[in-house]
Design an enzyme around this catalytic site. Structure first.
Site, PDB file in Angstrom:
ATOM      1  N   ARG A 118      24.643   4.816  16.684  1.00  0.00           N
ATOM      2  CA  ARG A 118      24.848   5.615  17.915  1.00  0.00           C
ATOM      3  C   ARG A 118      23.748   6.646  18.151  1.00  0.00           C
ATOM      4  O   ARG A 118      23.952   7.636  18.841  1.00  0.00           O
ATOM      5  CB  ARG A 118      26.212   6.311  17.895  1.00  0.00           C
ATOM      6  CG  ARG A 118      27.350   5.319  17.811  1.00  0.00           C
ATOM      7  CD  ARG A 118      28.668   5.940  18.196  1.00  0.00           C
ATOM      8  NE  ARG A 118      29.717   4.982  17.969  1.00  0.00           N
ATOM      9  CZ  ARG A 118      30.349   4.838  16.797  1.00  0.00           C
ATOM     10  NH1 ARG A 118      30.036   5.602  15.771  1.00  0.00           N
ATOM     11  NH2 ARG A 118      31.282   3.933  16.663  1.00  0.00           N
ATOM     12  N   LYS A 140      12.909   7.284  28.559  1.00  0.00           N
ATOM     13  CA  LYS A 140      13.453   6.002  29.027  1.00  0.00           C
ATOM     14  C   LYS A 140      13.156   4.943  27.975  1.00  0.00           C
ATOM     15  O   LYS A 140      12.007   4.801  27.539  1.00  0.00           O
ATOM     16  CB  LYS A 140      12.820   5.594  30.359  1.00  0.00           C
ATOM     17  CG  LYS A 140      13.426   6.308  31.547  1.00  0.00           C
ATOM     18  CD  LYS A 140      12.951   5.691  32.859  1.00  0.00           C
ATOM     19  CE  LYS A 140      13.553   6.412  34.056  1.00  0.00           C
ATOM     20  NZ  LYS A 140      13.028   5.928  35.332  1.00  0.00           N
ATOM     21  N   GLU A 182      -1.592   4.911  36.302  1.00  0.00           N
ATOM     22  CA  GLU A 182      -0.509   5.899  36.144  1.00  0.00           C
ATOM     23  C   GLU A 182      -1.071   7.324  36.164  1.00  0.00           C
ATOM     24  O   GLU A 182      -0.396   8.255  36.595  1.00  0.00           O
ATOM     25  CB  GLU A 182       0.285   5.643  34.859  1.00  0.00           C
ATOM     26  CG  GLU A 182       0.964   4.275  34.785  1.00  0.00           C
ATOM     27  CD  GLU A 182       2.242   4.130  35.636  1.00  0.00           C
ATOM     28  OE1 GLU A 182       2.763   5.140  36.144  1.00  0.00           O
ATOM     29  OE2 GLU A 182       2.709   2.982  35.782  1.00  0.00           O
ATOM     30  N   LYS A 223       4.357  14.852  34.270  1.00  0.00           N
ATOM     31  CA  LYS A 223       5.547  14.057  33.932  1.00  0.00           C
ATOM     32  C   LYS A 223       6.585  14.947  33.231  1.00  0.00           C
ATOM     33  O   LYS A 223       7.779  14.846  33.498  1.00  0.00           O
ATOM     34  CB  LYS A 223       5.168  12.851  33.073  1.00  0.00           C
ATOM     35  CG  LYS A 223       6.400  12.050  32.693  1.00  0.00           C
ATOM     36  CD  LYS A 223       6.225  10.573  32.588  1.00  0.00           C
ATOM     37  CE  LYS A 223       7.613   9.936  32.456  1.00  0.00           C
ATOM     38  NZ  LYS A 223       7.629   8.556  32.115  1.00  0.00           N
ATOM     39  N   GLU A 233      17.215  11.126  36.380  1.00  0.00           N
ATOM     40  CA  GLU A 233      16.941  10.572  37.707  1.00  0.00           C
ATOM     41  C   GLU A 233      18.198  10.552  38.579  1.00  0.00           C
ATOM     42  O   GLU A 233      18.538   9.544  39.195  1.00  0.00           O
ATOM     43  CB  GLU A 233      16.370   9.157  37.546  1.00  0.00           C
ATOM     44  CG  GLU A 233      15.483   8.741  38.701  1.00  0.00           C
ATOM     45  CD  GLU A 233      14.665   7.488  38.416  1.00  0.00           C
ATOM     46  OE1 GLU A 233      14.131   7.326  37.311  1.00  0.00           O
ATOM     47  OE2 GLU A 233      14.564   6.675  39.343  1.00  0.00           O
ATOM     48  N   ARG A 240      12.890  12.721  39.567  1.00  0.00           N
ATOM     49  CA  ARG A 240      12.215  11.744  38.704  1.00  0.00           C
ATOM     50  C   ARG A 240      11.816  10.478  39.456  1.00  0.00           C
ATOM     51  O   ARG A 240      10.869   9.793  39.079  1.00  0.00           O
ATOM     52  CB  ARG A 240      13.123  11.407  37.510  1.00  0.00           C
ATOM     53  CG  ARG A 240      12.400  10.596  36.457  1.00  0.00           C
ATOM     54  CD  ARG A 240      13.111  10.570  35.123  1.00  0.00           C
ATOM     55  NE  ARG A 240      12.328   9.780  34.185  1.00  0.00           N
ATOM     56  CZ  ARG A 240      12.437   9.838  32.881  1.00  0.00           C
ATOM     57  NH1 ARG A 240      13.312  10.640  32.326  1.00  0.00           N
ATOM     58  NH2 ARG A 240      11.669   9.088  32.100  1.00  0.00           N
ATOM     59  N   ASN A 244       8.090   6.909  40.577  1.00  0.00           N
ATOM     60  CA  ASN A 244       8.041   5.501  40.975  1.00  0.00           C
ATOM     61  C   ASN A 244       7.063   5.263  42.119  1.00  0.00           C
ATOM     62  O   ASN A 244       7.065   4.178  42.711  1.00  0.00           O
ATOM     63  CB  ASN A 244       9.433   5.015  41.386  1.00  0.00           C
ATOM     64  CG  ASN A 244      10.398   5.059  40.219  1.00  0.00           C
ATOM     65  OD1 ASN A 244       9.990   4.856  39.075  1.00  0.00           O
ATOM     66  ND2 ASN A 244      11.661   5.352  40.488  1.00  0.00           N
ATOM     67  N   HIS A 247       5.616   1.896  42.713  1.00  0.00           N
ATOM     68  CA  HIS A 247       6.305   0.928  41.849  1.00  0.00           C
ATOM     69  C   HIS A 247       7.169  -0.064  42.620  1.00  0.00           C
ATOM     70  O   HIS A 247       7.303  -1.208  42.197  1.00  0.00           O
ATOM     71  CB  HIS A 247       7.144   1.648  40.789  1.00  0.00           C
ATOM     72  CG  HIS A 247       6.305   2.152  39.643  1.00  0.00           C
ATOM     73  ND1 HIS A 247       5.296   3.082  39.815  1.00  0.00           N
ATOM     74  CD2 HIS A 247       6.308   1.850  38.329  1.00  0.00           C
ATOM     75  CE1 HIS A 247       4.731   3.327  38.643  1.00  0.00           C
ATOM     76  NE2 HIS A 247       5.323   2.588  37.729  1.00  0.00           N
ATOM     77  N   HIS A 251       6.240  -3.666  41.842  1.00  0.00           N
ATOM     78  CA  HIS A 251       7.148  -4.637  41.213  1.00  0.00           C
ATOM     79  C   HIS A 251       7.265  -5.895  42.064  1.00  0.00           C
ATOM     80  O   HIS A 251       7.359  -7.004  41.529  1.00  0.00           O
ATOM     81  CB  HIS A 251       8.534  -4.015  41.001  1.00  0.00           C
ATOM     82  CG  HIS A 251       8.568  -3.050  39.852  1.00  0.00           C
ATOM     83  ND1 HIS A 251       9.533  -2.081  39.709  1.00  0.00           N
ATOM     84  CD2 HIS A 251       7.746  -2.903  38.790  1.00  0.00           C
ATOM     85  CE1 HIS A 251       9.293  -1.380  38.614  1.00  0.00           C
ATOM     86  NE2 HIS A 251       8.216  -1.856  38.043  1.00  0.00           N
ATOM     87  N   HIS A 264       0.713  -4.533  34.954  1.00  0.00           N
ATOM     88  CA  HIS A 264       1.607  -3.602  35.638  1.00  0.00           C
ATOM     89  C   HIS A 264       0.802  -2.521  36.382  1.00  0.00           C
ATOM     90  O   HIS A 264       1.058  -2.236  37.562  1.00  0.00           O
ATOM     91  CB  HIS A 264       2.560  -2.983  34.614  1.00  0.00           C
ATOM     92  CG  HIS A 264       3.430  -1.909  35.174  1.00  0.00           C
ATOM     93  ND1 HIS A 264       4.427  -2.164  36.091  1.00  0.00           N
ATOM     94  CD2 HIS A 264       3.441  -0.563  34.969  1.00  0.00           C
ATOM     95  CE1 HIS A 264       5.014  -1.027  36.415  1.00  0.00           C
ATOM     96  NE2 HIS A 264       4.439  -0.044  35.751  1.00  0.00           N
TER      97      HIS A 264
HETATM   98  N1  GLY Z   1       8.180   5.555  34.408  1.00  0.00           N
HETATM   99  C1  GLY Z   1       9.026   6.295  35.241  1.00  0.00           C
HETATM  100  C2  GLY Z   1       9.892   7.288  34.531  1.00  0.00           C
HETATM  101  O1  GLY Z   1       9.692   7.526  33.361  1.00  0.00           O
HETATM  102  O2  GLY Z   1      10.787   7.819  35.102  1.00  0.00           O
END
Ligand code: GLY
Length: 361
Positions: A118, A140, A182, A223, A233, A240, A244, A247, A251, A264
């Site tokens: 956990r 993430k 990025e 960031k 987010e 957050r 994107n 993106h 995508h 990417h």
């Molecule tokens: N790559 C986008 C984020 O970390 O929210």
């Protein structure tokens, strides 16, 4: 080496950036091991081979779990394998997991750390530019399933990130450039001064460039601020989701061109151009701004147009299946001015017009 903090209360952590950051990770592991805790490190085989000193150095304190990188590695089978290995090696709740490699290794190991018993403590040692400025920061983690990329995952913040830019010297030029997408994204979405800095550079940034650590630091700073303000987010606008930028279109390009056709970062670079064109069409920015964004992208050896045209209907359909769509509605990251962005719904007829224009370039 410089340090940038991610402020998340008791879960705050430092991002160590520049040459010497790898040594710093070893010192941290040394302290943890001295306290009697076990350390496990999922490491990309290719990076261990390209930097032979790292294997022996990591083995001093950590039990290595070498894996092969590549998007296919981000799967349930590999996750299960890592968890079984941890269990068989006696990893307990106090054990620590580290990721040494690019985004795939970081996302997969981070998810293993999030779910094993956990949740156990986690560290990131990113070795690609993309991982340094994006995936290793912000918590993430996740894997891919047949239905889509990153559809299964968890938020699990690392306790520290060690981004040693000396690893970038062995990164193929195309991958380095993809990471720059990025970096440019961070500037466009939230830091006009950083954009000016990137614009003022005469040559593309390269792994040995003295300015690189600063570009990585500014990206991580941006960031870190965005994540600190909207960790999960959940903000109804901006937050957050601004990360994107490029993106949603990116995508769609990856999906329609076939995964692997564009990296990417290359898809995100073109996605930023589409986002800029859409923002111009909506009267938010001028054609000069679009041109400035394109110039910085191109200078850094990234594409601003498709190699082969793609079907606009297929792109629109891919966008509506994007995991960022909610209740069937798609929000776009729009550029209000260079360094200032917002999220909003857009008329799909206008989006379609912009895509038609983009695929015909
Ligand atoms: N790559 C986008 C984020 O970390 O929210």
């Amino acid at each position: 080496m410089i340090e940038q903090k991610v402020e998340l209360g008791s879960r705050s952590y430092g991002i160590h950036i520049g040459e010497g950051a790898f040594e710093e990770s070893l010192k941290t592991f040394g302290r943890i091991a001295a306290g009697g805790r076990k350390i496990f490190c999922v490491a990309d085989n290719a990076v261990l081979k390209a930097h032979p000193h790292t294997e022996a150095a990591l083995k001093k304190t950590a039990c290595l779990i070498p894996i092969f990188g590549g998007e296919r590695t981000k799967c349930f089978e590999k996750l299960a394998e890592i968890c079984s290995l941890l269990a068989r090696a006696g990893a307990d709740r106090k054990s620590v997991l580290a990721a040494f490699g690019g985004g795939v290794v970081g996302d997969l190991s981070g998810f293993a750390a999030a779910v094993y018993m956990r949740g156990i403590e986690f560290y990131q040692i990113p070795t690609t530019l993309l991982a340094m400025v994006d995936s290793s920061v912000g918590g993430k983690t996740g894997i891919n399933i047949a239905e889509g990329k990153n559809l299964v995952g968890a938020f699990h913040q690392p306790s520290g990130v060690f981004a040693d830019t000396s690893f970038l010297s062995t990164l193929p030029q195309r991958e380095f450039a993809a990471g720059m997408a990025e970096v440019i994204k961070c500037a466009v979405l939230g830091d006009a001064k950083m954009f000016d800095f990137l614009e003022s550079l005469e040559a593309p940034l390269s792994p040995r460039d003295a300015n690189l650590s600063e570009a990585v630091r500014l990206s991580c700073k941006l960031k870190a601020e965005v994540v600190a303000a909207d960790e999960r987010e959940t903000s109804s606008s901006g937050g957050r989701a601004l990360l994107n930028l490029g993106h949603t279109f990116g995508h769609a390009v990856e999906n329609c061109a076939g995964y692997g056709n564009y990296l990417h970062g290359e898809a995100v670079a073109m996605g930023m151009v589409v986002a800029a064109m859409l923002s111009q069409k909506l009267g938010l920015i001028s054609s000069e701004d679009v041109q400035r964004i394109e110039s910085v992208i191109q200078k850094n050896r990234l594409p601003v147009r498709l190699r082969e045209p793609l079907d606009v209907d297929a792109m629109v359909s891919a966008m509506s299946h994007d995991k960022k769509s909610a209740c069937g509605k798609l929000k776009f990251v729009l550029i209000n001015s260079i360094g200032k962005t917002s999220t909003d719904f857009a008329d799909m007829r206008v989006v379609r017009e912009v895509l038609e224009e983009f695929v015909r370039r």
